[in-house]
Design a protein around this motif. Sequence first.
Motif, PDB file in Angstrom:
ATOM      1  N   LEU A  51       0.837  -1.192   0.000  1.00  0.00           N
ATOM      2  CA  LEU A  51       0.000   0.000   0.000  1.00  0.00           C
ATOM      3  C   LEU A  51       0.873   1.244   0.000  1.00  0.00           C
ATOM      4  O   LEU A  51       1.954   1.251   0.602  1.00  0.00           O
ATOM      5  N   ASP A  52       0.409   2.278  -0.667  1.00  0.00           N
ATOM      6  CA  ASP A  52       1.047   3.580  -0.565  1.00  0.00           C
ATOM      7  C   ASP A  52       0.691   4.161   0.803  1.00  0.00           C
ATOM      8  O   ASP A  52      -0.204   3.661   1.479  1.00  0.00           O
ATOM      9  N   ALA A  53       1.393   5.206   1.203  1.00  0.00           N
ATOM     10  CA  ALA A  53       1.144   5.790   2.523  1.00  0.00           C
ATOM     11  C   ALA A  53       0.217   7.000   2.426  1.00  0.00           C
ATOM     12  O   ALA A  53      -0.954   6.932   2.801  1.00  0.00           O
ATOM     13  N   ASP A  54       0.733   8.109   1.892  1.00  0.00           N
ATOM     14  CA  ASP A  54      -0.044   9.350   1.853  1.00  0.00           C
ATOM     15  C   ASP A  54      -1.314   9.197   1.035  1.00  0.00           C
ATOM     16  O   ASP A  54      -1.294   8.701  -0.097  1.00  0.00           O
ATOM     17  N   MET A  55      -2.433   9.617   1.615  1.00  0.00           N
ATOM     18  CA  MET A  55      -3.755   9.600   0.977  1.00  0.00           C
ATOM     19  C   MET A  55      -4.225   8.182   0.639  1.00  0.00           C
ATOM     20  O   MET A  55      -5.150   8.004  -0.141  1.00  0.00           O
ATOM     21  N   THR A  56      -3.594   7.184   1.237  1.00  0.00           N
ATOM     22  CA  THR A  56      -4.034   5.796   1.088  1.00  0.00           C
ATOM     23  C   THR A  56      -4.111   5.157   2.465  1.00  0.00           C
ATOM     24  O   THR A  56      -5.190   4.933   2.987  1.00  0.00           O
ATOM     25  N   PHE A  57      -2.963   4.892   3.071  1.00  0.00           N
ATOM     26  CA  PHE A  57      -2.943   4.346   4.429  1.00  0.00           C
ATOM     27  C   PHE A  57      -3.272   5.439   5.442  1.00  0.00           C
ATOM     28  O   PHE A  57      -3.939   5.196   6.448  1.00  0.00           O
ATOM     29  N   ILE A  58      -2.793   6.639   5.182  1.00  0.00           N
ATOM     30  CA  ILE A  58      -3.114   7.791   6.030  1.00  0.00           C
ATOM     31  C   ILE A  58      -3.886   8.819   5.208  1.00  0.00           C
ATOM     32  O   ILE A  58      -3.866   8.791   3.980  1.00  0.00           O
ATOM     33  N   GLN A  59      -4.558   9.733   5.902  1.00  0.00           N
ATOM     34  CA  GLN A  59      -5.485  10.646   5.229  1.00  0.00           C
ATOM     35  C   GLN A  59      -4.883  12.007   4.925  1.00  0.00           C
ATOM     36  O   GLN A  59      -5.616  12.977   4.774  1.00  0.00           O
ATOM     37  N   CYS A  60      -3.594  12.098   4.840  1.00  0.00           N
ATOM     38  CA  CYS A  60      -2.980  13.401   4.597  1.00  0.00           C
ATOM     39  C   CYS A  60      -1.713  13.240   3.770  1.00  0.00           C
ATOM     40  O   CYS A  60      -1.216  12.136   3.568  1.00  0.00           O
ATOM     41  N   GLU A  61      -1.218  14.368   3.276  1.00  0.00           N
ATOM     42  CA  GLU A  61       0.087  14.441   2.637  1.00  0.00           C
ATOM     43  C   GLU A  61       1.040  14.989   3.696  1.00  0.00           C
ATOM     44  O   GLU A  61       1.014  16.176   4.024  1.00  0.00           O
ATOM     45  N   MET A  62       1.878  14.128   4.250  1.00  0.00           N
ATOM     46  CA  MET A  62       2.710  14.522   5.380  1.00  0.00           C
ATOM     47  C   MET A  62       3.636  15.685   5.064  1.00  0.00           C
ATOM     48  O   MET A  62       3.965  16.484   5.945  1.00  0.00           O
ATOM     49  N   ILE A  63       4.058  15.813   3.814  1.00  0.00           N
ATOM     50  CA  ILE A  63       4.963  16.906   3.472  1.00  0.00           C
ATOM     51  C   ILE A  63       4.291  18.256   3.700  1.00  0.00           C
ATOM     52  O   ILE A  63       4.958  19.243   4.045  1.00  0.00           O
ATOM     53  N   ASN A  64       2.965  18.318   3.544  1.00  0.00           N
ATOM     54  CA  ASN A  64       2.251  19.573   3.799  1.00  0.00           C
ATOM     55  C   ASN A  64       2.318  19.945   5.275  1.00  0.00           C
ATOM     56  O   ASN A  64       2.537  21.111   5.634  1.00  0.00           O
ATOM     57  N   ASP A  65       2.129  18.956   6.148  1.00  0.00           N
ATOM     58  CA  ASP A  65       2.212  19.209   7.589  1.00  0.00           C
ATOM     59  C   ASP A  65       3.646  19.566   7.999  1.00  0.00           C
ATOM     60  O   ASP A  65       3.862  20.426   8.849  1.00  0.00           O
ATOM     61  N   MET A  66       4.624  18.895   7.372  1.00  0.00           N
ATOM     62  CA  MET A  66       6.016  19.188   7.698  1.00  0.00           C
ATOM     63  C   MET A  66       6.416  20.578   7.227  1.00  0.00           C
ATOM     64  O   MET A  66       7.231  21.254   7.864  1.00  0.00           O
ATOM     65  N   SER A  67       5.833  21.025   6.129  1.00  0.00           N
ATOM     66  CA  SER A  67       6.143  22.369   5.632  1.00  0.00           C
ATOM     67  C   SER A  67       5.672  23.435   6.620  1.00  0.00           C
ATOM     68  O   SER A  67       6.306  24.482   6.763  1.00  0.00           O
ATOM     69  N   ARG A  68       4.574  23.154   7.322  1.00  0.00           N
ATOM     70  CA  ARG A  68       4.097  24.104   8.334  1.00  0.00           C
ATOM     71  C   ARG A  68       5.047  24.159   9.527  1.00  0.00           C
ATOM     72  O   ARG A  68       5.255  25.226  10.116  1.00  0.00           O
ATOM     73  N   LEU A  69       5.620  22.998   9.875  1.00  0.00           N
ATOM     74  CA  LEU A  69       6.606  22.987  10.965  1.00  0.00           C
ATOM     75  C   LEU A  69       7.801  23.869  10.613  1.00  0.00           C
ATOM     76  O   LEU A  69       8.362  24.548  11.473  1.00  0.00           O
ATOM     77  N   ALA A  70       8.196  23.850   9.342  1.00  0.00           N
ATOM     78  CA  ALA A  70       9.364  24.613   8.897  1.00  0.00           C
ATOM     79  C   ALA A  70       9.023  26.060   8.582  1.00  0.00           C
ATOM     80  O   ALA A  70       9.934  26.878   8.380  1.00  0.00           O
TER      81      ALA A  70
END
Length: 262
Positions: free
Chosen positions: A106-125
């Motif tokens: 399975l893919d991770a982003d938008m498949t196993f999990i409901q988000c694109e993690m890079i978007n959340d990480m960009s907010r951290l930065a």
Amino acid sequence: MISPLPEMTIVSPVHRYILTLLSQQLRTEFLTKLFRHLRERQLHITAVSPLDAEDLQVFEIKIHVDQSIDRQQLMQELLELKSEFQLDFSFQSDDLFRRNKRLIFLDADMTFIQCEMINDMSRLAGKETEIAEITNRAMDGEINFKEALRQVVALLEGVRLSDLEHLILNISYTPGVERLVYILKTLGYQIGIVSDGFTRIIDHIKQRFDVDYAFANTLEVKNGELTGRILGEILDGHQKMCYPSGSCSQRKYSSRTSYCSR
């Protein structure tokens, strides 16, 4: 006297496929665009069946076609619809091997999990705008994925590992995924996650769900912070398809008894 056999019409073999759709809501607009695209590709829909999936809408579409289909090409064509309507899909041959799968990736982003993690990480930065611009350039074909990922990761320099780990602990998982993993493992399946994201995230998911395989890119960390660099070879779309094949060989599975969803 032996009578001659009657002439027989040679019928071209029919190739059968299954397209499975999964979403919280499969909109009529999406189905209209999907059916139009399949019709333009001369793919004949013979049945559409809903499947039980608790809070999700899942449909199984049976397709017949005279010529064999390039599965990867069709999936690539459907990716735009996937992004536009926030859904997941799989496409596989409807044959005996479909009922005999033993290894599932399975893919991770938008498949196993409901988000694109890079978007959340960009907010951290604090680099949301810059990273969004790089992502758009990559999607438009102006830069390739590997170069885009290097630029994105460079902008994550200085993100504290503690903040990233807090973000990981609050991942929003796709509804039903825990039950799916439990059922598959009960039935004896091997499960893998392959992502062009990052091992910090994927390894957590692997441990959380007792998944058998997990592959992603490794972020360099020094003094408790991201350095803005990637360790080792970058895992891109092509590599994502190679890892399942390697796992099949390792476990002595046929590639026809493995299944990948994206």
